[in-house]
Design a protein around this motif. Sequence first.
Motif, mmCIF file in Angstrom:
data_model
loop_
_atom_site.group_PDB
_atom_site.id
_atom_site.type_symbol
_atom_site.label_atom_id
_atom_site.label_comp_id
_atom_site.label_asym_id
_atom_site.label_seq_id
_atom_site.Cartn_x
_atom_site.Cartn_y
_atom_site.Cartn_z
ATOM 1 N N ARG A 102 42.531 6.166 34.344
ATOM 2 C CA ARG A 102 41.107 5.763 34.427
ATOM 3 C C ARG A 102 40.917 4.522 35.299
ATOM 4 O O ARG A 102 39.838 4.278 35.806
ATOM 5 C CB ARG A 102 40.531 5.535 33.038
ATOM 6 C CG ARG A 102 40.951 4.248 32.377
ATOM 7 C CD ARG A 102 40.440 4.193 30.955
ATOM 8 N NE ARG A 102 41.071 3.116 30.231
ATOM 9 C CZ ARG A 102 40.427 2.060 29.759
ATOM 10 N NH1 ARG A 102 39.132 1.945 29.938
ATOM 11 N NH2 ARG A 102 41.072 1.127 29.113
ATOM 12 N N ALA A 204 33.225 8.161 30.493
ATOM 13 C CA ALA A 204 34.604 7.747 30.209
ATOM 14 C C ALA A 204 35.232 8.716 29.197
ATOM 15 O O ALA A 204 36.395 9.126 29.341
ATOM 16 C CB ALA A 204 34.619 6.322 29.668
ATOM 17 N N ASP A 207 35.909 12.084 30.947
ATOM 18 C CA ASP A 207 37.117 12.003 31.782
ATOM 19 C C ASP A 207 38.379 12.119 30.927
ATOM 20 O O ASP A 207 39.311 12.846 31.266
ATOM 21 C CB ASP A 207 37.155 10.662 32.525
ATOM 22 C CG ASP A 207 36.194 10.647 33.703
ATOM 23 O OD1 ASP A 207 35.914 11.714 34.251
ATOM 24 O OD2 ASP A 207 35.728 9.554 34.067
ATOM 25 N N ARG A 208 38.386 11.378 29.820
ATOM 26 C CA ARG A 208 39.589 11.323 28.976
ATOM 27 C C ARG A 208 39.880 12.704 28.385
ATOM 28 O O ARG A 208 41.008 13.184 28.434
ATOM 29 C CB ARG A 208 39.370 10.293 27.856
ATOM 30 C CG ARG A 208 40.641 9.742 27.274
ATOM 31 C CD ARG A 208 40.353 8.469 26.510
ATOM 32 N NE ARG A 208 39.648 7.528 27.369
ATOM 33 C CZ ARG A 208 38.655 6.742 26.957
ATOM 34 N NH1 ARG A 208 38.252 6.756 25.716
ATOM 35 N NH2 ARG A 208 38.068 5.911 27.800
#
Lengths: 307, 229
Positions: A102, A204, A207-208
Amino acid sequence: MGGYTTSEIATIMAMQGIAGLSLFGVFLLMALGLAIIFGQMGVINMAHGEFLTLGSYATYVVATMFESYAPGLFSYYFPVAIVLSFLVAFGVGYLLEYGLVRHLYKRPLDTLLATWAVGLIMQQIFRSIFGGRGVSADAPDWLQGSIQLSQMLFLSRSDLFVMCIAIAMTVIVAILLYRARWGMRVRSTTQNRAMANAVGINTAKVDRNTFALGCGLAGIAGSAFTTISATTPTAGAQYLVDTFLVVVLGGAASLLGTVASAFSIAQAQSILEFFITGSMAKVLTLMVVIGIIMLRPQGLFTLKVRQ
Amino acid sequence: MLKVNDLSIGYGLSQVVHDINLELGKGEILGVMGRNGMGKTTLFKALIGLLPSWSGDIQMGGVELTGERPYRRVASGLAYVPQGRQVFATLTVEENIRTGLEATGQKKIPDDIYSLFPVLQEMRKRRAGNLSGGQQQQLAIARALAAEPDVLLLDEPTEGIQPSIIKDMAKTLREIRQVRNISILFSEQVLSFAMDVSDRVLVMDRGKLVDEMQGEELSEATMAKYLSV
């Protein structure tokens, strides 16, 4: 062609075609995870092969545990192994995204180097735990043997199993990406991360979970992989280049492209292998793929929209 | 509704926006007028959280938003239509609107969206990237409204839109205020549009708010020194 009669050529093509189908299954399973991580997110994950290896070792551990503690249930270890391989690879992928990837979303070259290093570290960890030599779990009875298709044509049960898993996973990923709310979040985030955040999506978190899912799929590929080959610390890394080529040739953001490309590359490689050596077949296939990518950098399947 | 105190913003070492103070009332339509490069887009990006502010604070209904990530600001009642629209080109029209539902967790698109923008209902299965500029602008507004905001931020909504559609857009904004009873803050250079919709206008020049006037005071004469009219 090489003194073969037409009927012999037809039989050879059918035999090699069937062999190519199992290669298609492996390519597709490997490429599915990467189609999400590289195709959708644009992250060059050089450690993707190691997630396959992780899934293979997880399957080996499950098989060994069943053999030692529940030999009567050995025939059923595979479903447990698939789920566990997915969960282990998903978990490690989740941590890798949170701890490293990230921070590198806008730095693709750094991502490439960093994930390559992660791959090497994972290989060494596998070597330290399981040793450098290949390990393999006994396949359950129902995965052993072949199905006779005709007098000359046989299809091994394990190859058929890998193909079935590959197709099932493709359908699940397609539904997740194009029918579920999660897929909408992924596609909007990967297209314009800042704007997705500004319409209310926790990018976020997307994405994870997306990165972790791609890794989990590689874990399932690893689990299926144990039915056709022994697991070594570098088992997954051997397929990495092929897998990237499959995704790039298909068109990075196209799942259908990934399927078509995995099928074409596997068939070309398998059929050519009979007439020339295996390594030359690979060279020839890769040259054709490179030629196509030079002419069509966006891959075979792309969406045309006004930007 | 929205209150901004002493907000300063910059890029690297250069400060672009200086000590902005503004207050947007419930149901008010407030315009920020100014030429290109005066800091309007920078201000709007900081309001939604895409740019960090150097100092000052932003509040919504008394709740502090400064330092919050954009998606949390949307959940607090702010919605943003960026300059250049930025619809998700490969998603369908309906999917684009649905991205706006993420902030509220709702599953159903609010009924008034398709009645405000009937063309989007006709085109709901089309990819957003294949829509015209005016249709994309409607989609960007619909996407923002799907989040059921209290305050709608519109950054240069008329940019690249043909004059006849600009008239329709002004009408739609007034309709949105009426139907939803929300506040609207927009930035603009097109005077006729601002005259059509604004209750009040702030003028931005070189990163500072330098003048304020009521909607009815707006004219080519009063704005000539601030805009290229």
